[in-house]
Design a protein around this motif. Sequence first.
Motif, short mmCIF file in Angstrom:
data_model
loop_
_atom_site.label_atom_id
_atom_site.label_comp_id
_atom_site.label_asym_id
_atom_site.label_seq_id
_atom_site.Cartn_x
_atom_site.Cartn_y
_atom_site.Cartn_z
N PHE A 27 26.63 52.01 58.11
CA PHE A 27 27.69 52.65 58.88
C PHE A 27 27.15 53.37 60.12
N LEU A 28 26.13 54.19 59.95
CA LEU A 28 25.60 54.95 61.08
C LEU A 28 24.96 54.05 62.14
N PRO A 29 24.08 53.09 61.77
CA PRO A 29 23.53 52.20 62.81
C PRO A 29 24.61 51.43 63.56
N CYS A 30 25.64 51.01 62.84
CA CYS A 30 26.73 50.27 63.49
C CYS A 30 27.50 51.16 64.46
N LEU A 31 27.72 52.41 64.09
CA LEU A 31 28.41 53.35 64.98
C LEU A 31 27.60 53.57 66.26
N ILE A 32 26.30 53.74 66.09
CA ILE A 32 25.43 53.95 67.26
C ILE A 32 25.47 52.73 68.17
N LEU A 33 25.38 51.53 67.58
CA LEU A 33 25.46 50.30 68.37
C LEU A 33 26.78 50.23 69.14
#
Length: 489
Positions: free
Chosen positions: A282-288
Amino acid sequence: MTHSWWKGQEEVLVSSETQPKRRGDIRFGVQGRDNKRYIAYDVGQSLLMLPGDWVGTQLGRLFPSIGETVFRNLAVQFLVFIPLNVAAIIACFWLLRLFQFKQHVAALSSIGWLLSSTVLHYAQIPQQNNQILLFVTIGYASALAGVRFNKLSYVFLSGLCLGLAMLIRTTSIFHALTVFLFLSGCVLYQKRYLSNLFRFSAVWILGLVPFTLLGRFVDYLRYGSVWATSNSEILKQLGTDPMWSGLPKLPANYPFVNPPWIGILDTLFSPARSIFIYDPLFLPCLILTIVIWKKISPYVQLYLLTGLLNLALHILLTSKLVWTGGTAWGARFHVTSVHLLLIPLLALLVQLLLSSRQLKRYLIQGVLVIAIMTQFASVLMQPNLEIYQKKVGFPGTRFDFRLMQRVANIACLVDDSIYKGCIGQNPEKRQYVDNLDHIFMSPFVLSHQAADDNNVALSKLSSIVFVLWLLALATAIGLTFYSGWLYEI
C-alpha cells in the motif's frame, strides 16, 4: 443464522446453564419482536450462504458418519465463498480494463491483487469483507461503464450492487456515498451538463432502492422497526436487556469511549493492525502514485480521490471504538477500503515493473515477493493464534506484532527448539493454544479433525478435498504464468 432460517429454528441456541461473560455477549444475541432473541449481525452474508448450507445439510444426511457440520462448511466454502472470491478477481479485471489498462497488465494486477494483499486472507476467512469488496468493485466498474458507454442499465446495476453491500454490512453506506461521488464526477467530466448528472443519479438511486428496502423489511420483521439495525439494537440494549442484569455496567457512550486519535493511530501505525504493515504494497504504491500523478488518467485520479475519502470515513467511524476488530487479522474494518485503492495502484506498479530495467525492476520484484510472503503467512495458521498467545503471556507477544509472531510460529512448526516463544517450549501455556497450532488451510484442517476424532470417513473426505485444493492452486498458478507469458515477462 442461515441454518436456523430455513430450518425454522431459533437463531440463538444457548443452554440455560450458559451464562453471559459480559454485556453484549454475541452468543446471546439481542431481544427482538415477540421477545425472541436474534444474532446481532447484518443479514446479507447469511442470505448468500443459504444455498450452500442447504446442500451441505443434504450431503450430511447422505453421509452421517462424517457429520452434517463438516458438509455444511465445505458446501458453503466451495459453492458460495470460492465463486464469490473468483468473481471479485474478475470484477477487478473488468474495472482495470475500463480504466484502459492493457489486458496483460489488468490480468497480472488482478491475480497479484489476490496474492499480495489481505484479499487473500479474507478469501479464506469469510468475515463479510470480500463479499462487500465484490459488490463495491462491481459498483465502481458499472458506474464507469455506464458513463463511458452511455448505458443507464450499468448505472442501475451499480446502485443495485451498493444496496446489496449495505445489506451485508450497514456501514457500507460509506461505500455507497463514495461510489455515488465517483459516478457524479465521471458524468460531469464526460457529459459536462447538470441534466445528465440528474438523469444518471436518479437511475443509480433507483438501483439502490430494492436491497435497501429488503434490508429495512427484514430488520422490521426482526426488531419491529424499519429504522432498527443489528448494531443499533446492540447499543440500545446494553443497559436495558434483562439478559445482562447483574453484570458490571459499561462506561457511558460505550463502545465509543476512546479519544479519536487512538483509533486513527492504531489503524495507521500499530504493530497489531497497521494497514501499511499487513498490506505492505500500500505505501510503496501510494508513493509511486504521488510521483506520477499528472500522468494518471482523470478517471483513475477521481477513483483514487474518492477511495481515499472512503478510507478516511471508515477510519473516523471506528476512531473512538474501544474495540476495532482486534480479533481479526489486520485492520478488519478498513482493509476493504485499502483493497479498493490497491486495484489501480497495483496496476500502476505492474506497468512500472514491465517497463523497468535492472535495479528498479529488482526492487519492485522484491517488494512484490515480500507482500506475497506476508499474505501466505497470514493464511497458513489460525488467525487468532497470536491473539491467544498474547492473552496467556507467551514470550515475544508484548508488543503485539502479530505478523512477526506469525513468522516465528511458522518456523516453530518446522523446529520448535529455535525460539523460546515456540508453543512446544511453553508446556504450562500450551493447553490454551494447542488446538490452534497447525496448518489452517481447508484440507489440513479436515485432516487434523479426522485424526483427533479417529474418523476414517472424514479422513477419506479430507484426501478428496486436498486433491481439489491442489487442482485449484495449480490452476491459479497456471493462470498467473499464462498471464505473464502473454507479455513474455
